[in-house]
Every structure is written in structure tokens, then in C-alpha cells.
Motif scaffolding. Structure first.
Motif, PDB file in Angstrom:
ATOM      1  N   ALA A 176      17.362  25.688 -41.381  1.00 51.35           N
ATOM      2  CA  ALA A 176      18.778  25.939 -41.073  1.00 51.35           C
ATOM      3  C   ALA A 176      18.979  26.152 -39.583  1.00 51.35           C
ATOM      4  N   GLU A 177      18.101  26.917 -38.976  1.00 52.50           N
ATOM      5  CA  GLU A 177      18.219  27.214 -37.548  1.00 52.50           C
ATOM      6  C   GLU A 177      18.103  25.947 -36.706  1.00 52.50           C
ATOM      7  N   ILE A 178      17.211  25.048 -37.093  1.00 47.73           N
ATOM      8  CA  ILE A 178      17.031  23.795 -36.348  1.00 47.73           C
ATOM      9  C   ILE A 178      18.300  22.940 -36.401  1.00 47.73           C
ATOM     10  N   LEU A 179      18.870  22.797 -37.597  1.00 53.25           N
ATOM     11  CA  LEU A 179      20.054  21.944 -37.747  1.00 53.25           C
ATOM     12  C   LEU A 179      21.258  22.539 -37.037  1.00 53.25           C
ATOM     13  N   VAL A 180      21.419  23.855 -37.108  1.00 53.29           N
ATOM     14  CA  VAL A 180      22.531  24.507 -36.403  1.00 53.29           C
ATOM     15  C   VAL A 180      22.350  24.366 -34.894  1.00 53.29           C
ATOM     16  N   ARG A 181      21.118  24.533 -34.435  1.00 52.99           N
ATOM     17  CA  ARG A 181      20.830  24.429 -33.007  1.00 52.99           C
ATOM     18  C   ARG A 181      21.142  23.037 -32.472  1.00 52.99           C
ATOM     19  N   HIS A 182      21.059  22.046 -33.345  1.00 50.16           N
ATOM     20  CA  HIS A 182      21.375  20.666 -32.945  1.00 50.16           C
ATOM     21  C   HIS A 182      22.850  20.334 -33.123  1.00 50.16           C
ATOM     22  N   GLY A 183      23.672  21.332 -33.355  1.00 46.27           N
ATOM     23  CA  GLY A 183      25.116  21.147 -33.364  1.00 46.27           C
ATOM     24  C   GLY A 183      25.746  20.818 -34.696  1.00 46.27           C
ATOM     25  N   HIS A 184      24.983  20.828 -35.771  1.00 42.84           N
ATOM     26  CA  HIS A 184      25.530  20.455 -37.076  1.00 42.84           C
ATOM     27  C   HIS A 184      26.253  21.633 -37.743  1.00 42.84           C
ATOM     28  N   THR A 185      27.357  21.332 -38.393  1.00 45.58           N
ATOM     29  CA  THR A 185      28.100  22.343 -39.152  1.00 45.58           C
ATOM     30  C   THR A 185      28.346  21.895 -40.597  1.00 45.58           C
ATOM     31  N   ARG A 186      28.420  20.580 -40.820  1.00 45.08           N
ATOM     32  CA  ARG A 186      28.555  20.045 -42.186  1.00 45.08           C
ATOM     33  C   ARG A 186      27.149  19.743 -42.689  1.00 45.08           C
ATOM     34  N   ILE A 187      26.502  20.796 -43.168  1.00 39.43           N
ATOM     35  CA  ILE A 187      25.079  20.713 -43.514  1.00 39.43           C
ATOM     36  C   ILE A 187      24.911  20.838 -45.027  1.00 39.43           C
ATOM     37  N   ALA A 188      24.128  19.919 -45.604  1.00 40.00           N
ATOM     38  CA  ALA A 188      23.904  19.897 -47.052  1.00 40.00           C
ATOM     39  C   ALA A 188      22.480  20.323 -47.394  1.00 40.00           C
ATOM     40  N   CYS A 189      22.291  20.676 -48.659  1.00 36.90           N
ATOM     41  CA  CYS A 189      20.971  21.050 -49.151  1.00 36.90           C
ATOM     42  C   CYS A 189      20.733  20.403 -50.508  1.00 36.90           C
ATOM     43  N   ILE A 190      19.570  19.762 -50.643  1.00 36.01           N
ATOM     44  CA  ILE A 190      19.138  19.255 -51.947  1.00 36.01           C
ATOM     45  C   ILE A 190      17.935  20.098 -52.353  1.00 36.01           C
ATOM     46  N   SER A 191      18.148  21.012 -53.278  1.00 37.57           N
ATOM     47  CA  SER A 191      17.076  21.925 -53.678  1.00 37.57           C
ATOM     48  C   SER A 191      16.217  21.279 -54.754  1.00 37.57           C
ATOM     49  N   GLY A 192      15.092  21.921 -55.054  1.00 41.03           N
ATOM     50  CA  GLY A 192      14.218  21.422 -56.109  1.00 41.03           C
ATOM     51  C   GLY A 192      14.636  21.980 -57.454  1.00 41.03           C
ATOM     52  N   ASP A 193      13.718  21.987 -58.370  1.00 44.92           N
ATOM     53  CA  ASP A 193      13.969  22.524 -59.706  1.00 44.92           C
ATOM     54  C   ASP A 193      14.472  23.965 -59.602  1.00 44.92           C
ATOM     55  N   ARG A 194      15.609  24.259 -60.259  1.00 47.45           N
ATOM     56  CA  ARG A 194      16.163  25.604 -60.199  1.00 47.45           C
ATOM     57  C   ARG A 194      15.248  26.638 -60.842  1.00 47.45           C
ATOM     58  N   GLY A 342      11.495  13.148 -35.346  1.00 44.26           N
ATOM     59  CA  GLY A 342      12.638  12.362 -34.890  1.00 44.26           C
ATOM     60  C   GLY A 342      13.737  12.110 -35.885  1.00 44.26           C
ATOM     61  N   SER A 343      13.758  12.819 -37.023  1.00 50.09           N
ATOM     62  CA  SER A 343      14.831  12.572 -37.992  1.00 50.09           C
ATOM     63  C   SER A 343      15.995  13.553 -37.836  1.00 50.09           C
ATOM     64  N   VAL A 344      15.976  14.329 -36.762  1.00 45.41           N
ATOM     65  CA  VAL A 344      17.081  15.251 -36.478  1.00 45.41           C
ATOM     66  C   VAL A 344      17.708  14.858 -35.145  1.00 45.41           C
ATOM     67  N   ARG A 345      19.014  14.602 -35.161  1.00 48.79           N
ATOM     68  CA  ARG A 345      19.727  14.174 -33.952  1.00 48.79           C
ATOM     69  C   ARG A 345      20.599  15.299 -33.432  1.00 48.79           C
ATOM     70  N   ASN A 346      20.603  15.446 -32.138  1.00 47.89           N
ATOM     71  CA  ASN A 346      21.441  16.456 -31.497  1.00 47.89           C
ATOM     72  C   ASN A 346      22.863  15.911 -31.348  1.00 47.89           C
ATOM     73  N   ILE A 347      23.841  16.610 -31.930  1.00 51.21           N
ATOM     74  CA  ILE A 347      25.237  16.134 -31.833  1.00 51.21           C
ATOM     75  C   ILE A 347      26.090  17.070 -31.011  1.00 51.21           C
ATOM     76  N   SER A 348      25.444  17.976 -30.257  1.00 52.34           N
ATOM     77  CA  SER A 348      26.172  18.889 -29.370  1.00 52.34           C
ATOM     78  C   SER A 348      25.533  18.815 -28.000  1.00 52.34           C
ATOM     79  N   SER A 349      26.032  19.619 -27.105  1.00 55.59           N
ATOM     80  CA  SER A 349      25.486  19.641 -25.745  1.00 55.59           C
ATOM     81  C   SER A 349      24.224  20.470 -25.684  1.00 55.59           C
ATOM     82  N   LYS A 350      23.907  21.184 -26.793  1.00 57.59           N
ATOM     83  CA  LYS A 350      22.703  22.020 -26.827  1.00 57.59           C
ATOM     84  C   LYS A 350      21.474  21.138 -26.984  1.00 57.59           C
ATOM     85  N   THR A 351      20.378  21.610 -26.498  1.00 54.02           N
ATOM     86  CA  THR A 351      19.097  20.918 -26.667  1.00 54.02           C
ATOM     87  C   THR A 351      18.134  21.803 -27.417  1.00 54.02           C
ATOM     88  N   ASP A 352      17.159  21.162 -28.059  1.00 56.39           N
ATOM     89  CA  ASP A 352      16.171  21.906 -28.865  1.00 56.39           C
ATOM     90  C   ASP A 352      15.222  22.675 -27.961  1.00 56.39           C
TER      91      ASP A 352
END
Length: 352
Positions: A176-194, A342-352
Motif C-alpha cells: 500500500a505504501e509503495i502504490l500511494v508513494r507513486h501517486g495512486h489513489t484509485r487502488i484495488a486489491c485482489i485477495s486470496g481465499d477468504r 518495473g510494474s509500478v508507474r509513478n503518476i505524481s511528481s513524487k519519486t520512489d
């Protein structure tokens, strides 16, 4: 046709009794000169003597057999873990029996009885989800075992038996921290077996990470999968059409399914959607080379399990009444590490 070299052949060639040769070759105490001991060992090597394991067990009171009980041997993670555990056990001179419970408590119960009857020296147990839910019954099953048991991978949050596993909550939170840091806000989750405690821990860490960053997950972007390729594939259309710019999959196989569906739609990772998987199990198969994922440290997990098992076996040999794995249990929690590919793209001015 070659003739099997027997212990009495070694003893005769070395000029000692069968009992003396047996004690030396099994590294048991005996009053004997170093030269004579050396002669017996060298004679055995020269004759290419291979000990009869059944006979050796009578002398050493060990079978040199360990067992690993897994929920699903077809699961890439469990298969990889089994290989690593077998490798480390072999380095200690042990053979490993691998059994599959199909994630069913009934089958697990039957296998525990069978394995215990084979006089194994120790058991690595990855409990079925049914057993995890019925923790009191699982504890009773493990307590009845006559050998050391190490609960492996699935940490049950209980302190009644030795256990080794990964911090799944921490991994999810980091995702979660990585995706938020890269500027994402519409973030989805596909969980495993409940029903899976590991999946739920990863999801809990992920949701907590999003909430604390101020971006609680939208319920329509929270999808339940089943750890299989198909559930990632089937979730892709809905999540993309609802505007998700990033997705966390609770294992790599679902992430692979997600990628395949996006490719069919003419879309690419990470240009059209960022993606994080979990387990780091696909790269050695030639797929998922560009998938950012979390490595649970399978090699370290196997090494930790095996060294702990050797310690418990040694303690039991000194005192057959001493069930230290139950009386003074130790829990080893390993931290997962992110593998950036490389499967995470930065969509904000922030850098990893």
C-alpha cells in the motif's frame, strides 16, 4: 550382478567385531584407538559400504527421516518451499517425505497418524485452513505426535508450538505504501481465499496502509480471489472499467491472470495500470519477469525450519521426555522484501 557389502564384511576386513564396526560407523561411543577407528571408516569407504537404514535406526534410535505436510503441492509457493526444505534436510543427512493434505483437515489427520507410525524424526507442518480454524483440535493433534513439530509458513498467532513463517501483514502494508508513494489513489486489491489466514493478513496490512495514508479502499475495488490464475483474470475487466490505476494481488498467480486479461484488451503494465504481486515464485518459470512482487524468503524460511528442527531432535535424543517444541516454543517471523521489476508507474511528481 554386484553383491551388497554388509556390515560384517567391513568388520571382517578391518579385523574387528560387527558390534565395534557398527558403533564406529554410527558415531556411537566406544573405547577404541584413533587408528583402529580410522581403519574401520577407511575400510567402509574402500568397500563402498552403504548402511542399512533399518539396522542403523536400531542402533541410533533415529530414522533419519523427516516429513513435510503441505496443503497443496501444486501451489508454486509450497512446491518451491518443499524443494528448499528438502535441500537443507539433505545437507544434514536426512531424507524428506512430502505429503499433501489437499487443505482438508480429515486428510491431514490421517496423514499425521501415518507419518507418526513411520517413526519420522520430525515434522514440518503447514496446517490446512480447516485446522487453522479449529486450533484446539490442531493443538491436540500436534501434541500427540512423538517427534518434534514445526508449524511452517502459516503462523497461527498461537504460542504453543515452534513455528516459522513470514510477516504477511507487513508485506501487505508495504504494498500500500509503495502504490500511494507513486501517486495512486484509485487502488484495488485482489485477495486470496477468504478462508486463508495468510491472505487475510496481507489484505489487512494493505487496507490499513491505505487508510492511514488517507485513501481507504473503495468497496467496488475490493475483490475476493482464490489464489488462482482465473480469479485475477476475471477481476481485471471490472477493476479497470471502474478506474483503478493500481492493483495489489495477494499472490503472483492472480497477478499473472490480471496481466493476461489486460494484454487481451490491448493494455500494458504499468502504462495503463500499476501492479504488485506476492510470493516471487514465477520468475524462475520464465513468466512475471517484469512483476514487482514480495519475496517471502523461501530459502531463509527453509534454513530456519531445518536448523530449528535439528536443535529439537538433538534435545529429544538427550531426554526422550523433553518436548521442548511444546514446552518452550520459539516463533521465527521473517520479514518479506519487495522485489522491484518495473510494474509500478509513478503518476505524481513524487519519486520512489
Amino acid at each position: 550382478m554386484s553383491v551388497r557389502v554388509r556390515l560384517k564384511d567391513v568388520a571382517s576386513a578391518a579385523g574387528v567385531s560387527v558390534a565395534a564396526a557398527s558403533l564406529v560407523l554410527n558415531d556411537r561411543p566406544i573405547r577404541m584407538s584413533k587408528n583402529k577407528r580410522k581403519l574401520i571408516i577407511e575400510t567402509a569407504k574402500k568397500l563402498k559400504y552403504v548402511p542399512n537404514q533399518n539396522a542403523r535406526s536400531l542402533v541410533t534410535n533415529t530414522s533419519m527421516l523427516l516429513a513435510l505436510l503441505v496443503p497443496d503441492i501444486e501451489n508454486y509457493f509450497f512446491a518451491s518451499l518443499a524443494k528448499r526444505i528438502e535441500d537443507t534436510c539433505r545437507s544434514y543427512g536426512y531424507s524428506l517425505i512430502v505429503a499433501n493434505s489437499d487443505d482438508k483437515e480429515k486428510i491431514e489427520h490421517e496423514l499425521l497418524i501415518q507419518l507418526d507410525s513411520q517413526d519420522i524424526d520430525g515434522l514440518f507442518l503447514i496446517p490446512s485452513q480447516e485446522s487453522v480454524r479449529n486450533s484446539a483440535d490442531l493443538k491436540a493433534e500436534v501434541t500427540r505426535m512423538s517427534c518434534p513439530v514445526i508449524l511452517t509458513d502459516r503462523l497461527l498467532g498461537m504460542d504453543w508450538c515452534d513455528s516459522v513463517g513470514s510477516n504477511n501483514y507487513s508485506g501487505g502494508r508495504q504494498a500500500a505504501e509503495i502504490l500511494v508513494r507513486h501517486g495512486h489513489t484509485r487502488i484495488a486489491c485482489i485477495s486470496g481465499d477468504r478462508e486463508s489466514d495468510t491472505s487475510e493478513a496481507r489484505k489487512a496490512g494493505f487496507l490499513d496502509g491505505l487508510s492511514e495514508a488517507g485513501f481507504p479502499i473503495n468497496p467496488e475495488l475490493d475483490v475476493n480471489g482464490d489464489y488462482r490464475f482465473g480469479s485475477g483474470y476475471e477481476a481485471a475487466d471490472s477493476l479497470i472499467d471502474k478506474g483503478a490505476t493500481a492493483v495489489f494481488c495477494c499472490n503472483d498467480l492472480m497477478a499473472l491472470g490480471f496481466v493476461n486479461r489486460l494484454n487481451e484488451r490491448g493494455m500494458k503494465i504499468p502504462d495503463d495500470c500499476s501492479l504488485i504481486g506476492y510470493d516471487n515464485t514465477l520468475n524462475h518459470l520464465g513468466v512475471g519477469q517484469n512483476l514487482t512482487t514480495f519475496d517471502q524468503g523461501i530459502a531463509e524460511m527453509a534454513k530456519t525450519c531445518s536448523s530449528q528442527m535439528m536443535r529439537r531432535i538433538s534435545e529429544l535424543q538427550k531426554d526422550a521426555r523433553n518436548k521442548t517444541w511444546l514446552e518452550s516454543p520459539v516463533t521465527h517471523v521473517l520479514e518479506p522484501t519487495v522485489v522491484y521489476r518495473g510494474s509500478v508507474r509513478n503518476i505524481s511528481s513524487k519519486t520512489d
